[in-house]
Design an enzyme around this catalytic site. Structure first.
Site, PDB file in Angstrom:
ATOM      1  N   HIS A 196     -28.983  90.288  -2.930  1.00 22.68           N
ATOM      2  CA  HIS A 196     -29.626  89.175  -2.492  1.00 22.68           C
ATOM      3  C   HIS A 196     -29.039  87.746  -3.368  1.00 22.68           C
ATOM      4  CE1 HIS A 196     -32.340  86.921  -0.746  1.00 22.68           C
ATOM      5  NE2 HIS A 196     -32.468  86.043  -1.601  1.00 22.68           N
ATOM      6  N   GLU A 197     -28.584  87.957  -4.027  1.00 22.88           N
ATOM      7  CA  GLU A 197     -28.192  86.128  -5.004  1.00 22.88           C
ATOM      8  C   GLU A 197     -26.619  86.111  -4.459  1.00 22.88           C
ATOM      9  OE1 GLU A 197     -30.001  84.632  -5.868  1.00 22.88           O
ATOM     10  OE2 GLU A 197     -31.998  85.291  -6.074  1.00 22.88           O
TER      11      GLU A 197
ATOM     12  N   GLU B 174     -30.354  81.444   3.628  1.00 22.46           N
ATOM     13  CA  GLU B 174     -30.972  82.436   3.135  1.00 22.46           C
ATOM     14  C   GLU B 174     -30.562  83.659   4.276  1.00 22.46           C
ATOM     15  OE1 GLU B 174     -33.273  82.380   0.887  1.00 22.46           O
ATOM     16  OE2 GLU B 174     -34.090  84.269   1.417  1.00 22.46           O
TER      17      GLU B 174
ATOM     18  N   HIS C 265     -26.349  84.827  -1.110  1.00 20.86           N
ATOM     19  CA  HIS C 265     -26.151  83.654  -1.598  1.00 20.86           C
ATOM     20  C   HIS C 265     -24.701  82.394  -2.477  1.00 20.86           C
ATOM     21  CE1 HIS C 265     -30.271  82.291  -0.435  1.00 20.86           C
ATOM     22  NE2 HIS C 265     -30.911  82.784  -2.201  1.00 20.86           N
TER      23      HIS C 265
END
Lengths: 493, 493
Positions: B261-262, B291, B265
């Site tokens: 997930h990170e 997001e 980003h």
């Protein structure tokens, strides 16, 4: 609000920005990926400009003038003195000169990284000439304001209150006995056998060992960290001291003692009085006193036979080397007190180190005072190396006058701090021994009494007193190189 | 120099200080020892004040006025628009209100950390009432300037260009099918058996696995790092992106997907155009688009069967678990698509997550618009949880309206970004599939074609266009929740 109070608030504001500069600098050296460098350098330069602006704001002149008329306590007077000194040092140079020197220094340092490898004195000299020239201008302006010689004005940036007149006396004295002492020690050690620990020493284990040594030295891990960087240093802020080391998996000994050295710097920072946090008077006294603490840890404590007993035991446990002769306390002691003549200052041992410093001191003093030219430096270097250590650096610039980073960007006046630190450390130890049974304390494994002495006499006092006054309060006399000489003789002969 | 150029220089100066704020913030969360916190917080607050001063300097008003008369290229026009928007958002609030809200927010958030554990709604409400009150004042002032409803003015801080009118339409639509879909999926999954990997999964191995996944996702380690923190985040700057994760040695699955997930980003930040570095127009478009990238990585890529094949193979290799059924790709897929109704948003799965967001959106919208009182929140929460997920939070404040940090310091308008991100991610994937054979590409192990699409359509464009325009250019239409619905049905039914 009094003008003194205004100055205090202003200093605390600057300290906040210095905090961010210190942490960003640590990050850049210890954890930043390479690709982040350009943007980081820009951001840090922006912060430097801001800090310089704050240090030189026009209203400060009035504030200092007014504050000096105000009724202040002794500690406030010291605080005002330190703030004013910093302000004067920041404001005295014309902006053009600061910028020109910064530019010339960056250019020279950058090219030096390649030129040194190529032994390219001529290329280096082309850039360095300008650095020397601008540094001489800087020294002259500072000297006019302080009423000192140009070199002493540069020295004052690192060792306020110390003059070359006093350094001349001390260093001339050292020169009368050091070369001979080095020869005698080498002759003596030639008959001894030492064993260099062989093998691969995993970084993770070396780190674990370093952390154990730091614990033993009562480093406060709630206010600091140990990390890695190419050039070990002590950075951060007193509430969060960042020390770094580097690991060579083939060499166990170096990073361990390097960590102990930085721990000395760190404990000084951690021991500075919180009541004076954010004020110049609450900072470390000078580079020489800072180095006295790292060298107290490394040389006075770290290389003492009692301490080496502990170190050898810790290393034997970490590397499961109970039966290995290389790990015996006796062999560790020999390894950590081995004396060799070499070209490189940063690789020098305790005994030959002052020769490297005195050589540099004499050259930079004469250079700043305009008595010699930048062109004379290689020859002078060679002569002095021959005279002090019996080594020639003729045509060997990379291992001679081009070996250090300091002069590349004009940090003239810094080198004496190293040997002043070694001398102060020996003097502190001599005084401490009158009150503390140092050998027994180290042997016991709880070094609290030693640290209590340092805390009481050095750390807590920060910059409240001049260096001379601090040393006098702690030892009953100002700098006396005899303690250093006695220490060396006792250890090495 | 044109006024536009002056604004550019000013923005770059602010960016330099924002850089230092980002790195100091990362340091505080990831590596700083506890004892450093007080001084660090002071230093960072000083920097915040400075950045606010720069953002609101009086001459900017004239500069914007003049720059708008200057002849600018399209990209310069976008750049001016973004700079002006940031300036307006920074200047519009009276200083007193900013300070009062900051103070009330800090107080409320600090007390909340204890009150939440104690389920103490009454204690919390006492502080929170003031936060809501001041946020309503903020919303009204922003609304008057923008000509929107108060809530939409707050939403614009995170999602410029998005209105609650459009969110109402989208979220009402989701509410018509989501609860039923959740029930059907849970019923279906009830019949399946999943195996939770048991054992201790060493942090060092979990980290090695996470790094492998990041490499697979082409994270640029020359411009970023992976570290640990209590609350995972993506920080740093585009040239040096710092992502963090946390490791639970009993739970292999969570940190791995958190890292993915990170990484989403991070790659957005790393992909922003260097030619626009330091300018608002060169930054990420909005929280929702940010997001969308993390969720594209986590949900669209990371939980796809093809990707899970790779993940399961990497995990089997790292933990030498070739024969363990828990590590099979099929079991990994089941684990990573498991649906459960729960109280806590941050623990929610892909399918139930929108329910948590819509609930919060409806409450914060009505609260900011003055249609409900802070006192009504617990009851509304309970009603909506019952309606959307069939769970009651009556008297269970800690797992109800007191569970999130966002509202404690008045960050109203943030929650929709999470679900907007999920929807945009699904829409981007639907468009990408028209040009790229996504399944094959993932299977091949070289995901370059996927990243090229994201780079071309999202990353490189930064904030040059409005969110609607960006999405339209990338997918041929503005936000269309049907893609999200189709994605969920395809994956879960």
């Amino acid at each position: 609000m009094s003008h003194y109070q205004k100055l205090v608030q202003h200093a605390q504001k600057i300290a906040n920005f210095n905090h961010l500069a210190a942490i960003s600098g640590w990050d850049q050296a210890a954890v930043m990926p390479n690709g982040g460098n350009e943007a980081r350098s820009k951001a840090m330069a922006e912060l430097s400009v801001l800090i310089h602006q704050l240090n030189t704001e026009p209203q400060l002149s009035d504030w200092f003038h007014e504050a000096e008329q105000e009724s202040l306590s002794p500690i406030e007077k010291s605080s005002l003195r330190e703030m004013k000194q910093r302000w004067q040092q920041a404001t005295i140079l014309p902006k053009d000169l600061v910028e020109a020197k910064s530019l010339a220094g960056s250019k020279c340092e950058h090219a030096w990284r390649t030129q040194r490898k190529q032994n390219d004195w001529n290329g280096y000299a082309q850039n360095w000439q300008e650095v020397v020239n601008l540094s001489q201008q800087e020294a002259q302006i500072r000297a006019d304001s302080l009423g000192t010689t140009p070199y002493d004005a540069m020295l004052a940036l690192y060792e306020p209150g110390t003059s070359s007149q006093s350094l001349d006396v001390v260093f001339e004295n050292v020169k009368t006995w050091l070369p001979n002492l080095v020869d005698r020690v080498i002759e003596k050690q030639d008959k001894e056998s030492v064993i260099y620990p062989k093998g691969t020493f995993a970084r993770s284990q070396q780190k674990a060992l370093g952390l154990k040594a730091m614990q033993f030295l009562q480093f406060d891990f709630n206010h600091g960290r140990l990390d890695e960087s190419v050039h070990p240093f002590c950075g951060g802020v007193p509430t969060d001291v960042r020390i770094t080391t580097r690991y060579d998996e083939n060499d166990l000994m170096q990073s361990l003692m390097g960590t102990i050295h930085e721990t000395g710097h760190a404990r000084y920072e951690q021991g500075l009085p919180t009541s004076l946090a954010g004020l110049p008077v609450g900072e470390a006294r000078s580079m020489g006193i800072h180095e006295s603490q790292s060298l107290f840890f490394e040389m006075q404590l770290g290389r003492s036979p009692e301490f080496i007993n502990h170190l050898s035991a810790m290393a034997r446990a970490e590397f499961q080397a109970e039966d290995q002769p290389a790990f015996s306390a006796d062999n560790f002691r020999k390894l950590y007190t081995r004396v060799e003549k070499g070209f490189i200052r940063v690789d020098a041992d305790e005994l030959t180190y002052p020769a490297h410093v005195i050589l540099r001191y004499e050259i930079e003093r004469d250079l700043m005072n305009g008595n010699i030219s930048y062109k004379d430096v290689p020859e002078l270097w060679d002569q002095k190396m021959q005279s002090y250590l019996g080594l020639s650096t003729k045509d060997n610039y990379q291992n001679g006058c081009m070996q250090d980073i300091h002069w590349t960007d004009g940090a003239f006046g810094y080198f004496p701090s190293y040997t002043l630190g070694a001398m102060y450390a020996a003097q502190f130890m001599a005084s401490m021994r009158k009150q503390v049974n140092v050998s027994e304390v180290i042997q016991s494994g709880d070094l609290s009494l030693i640290f209590a002495w340092l805390d009481e006499n050095i750390w807590k006092k920060a910059s409240q007193f001049s260096t001379d006054e601090l040393v006098k309060q702690a030892t009953g006399e100002t700098l006396n190189a005899e303690h250093f000489k006695a220490h060396l003789k006792a250890r090495y002969l």
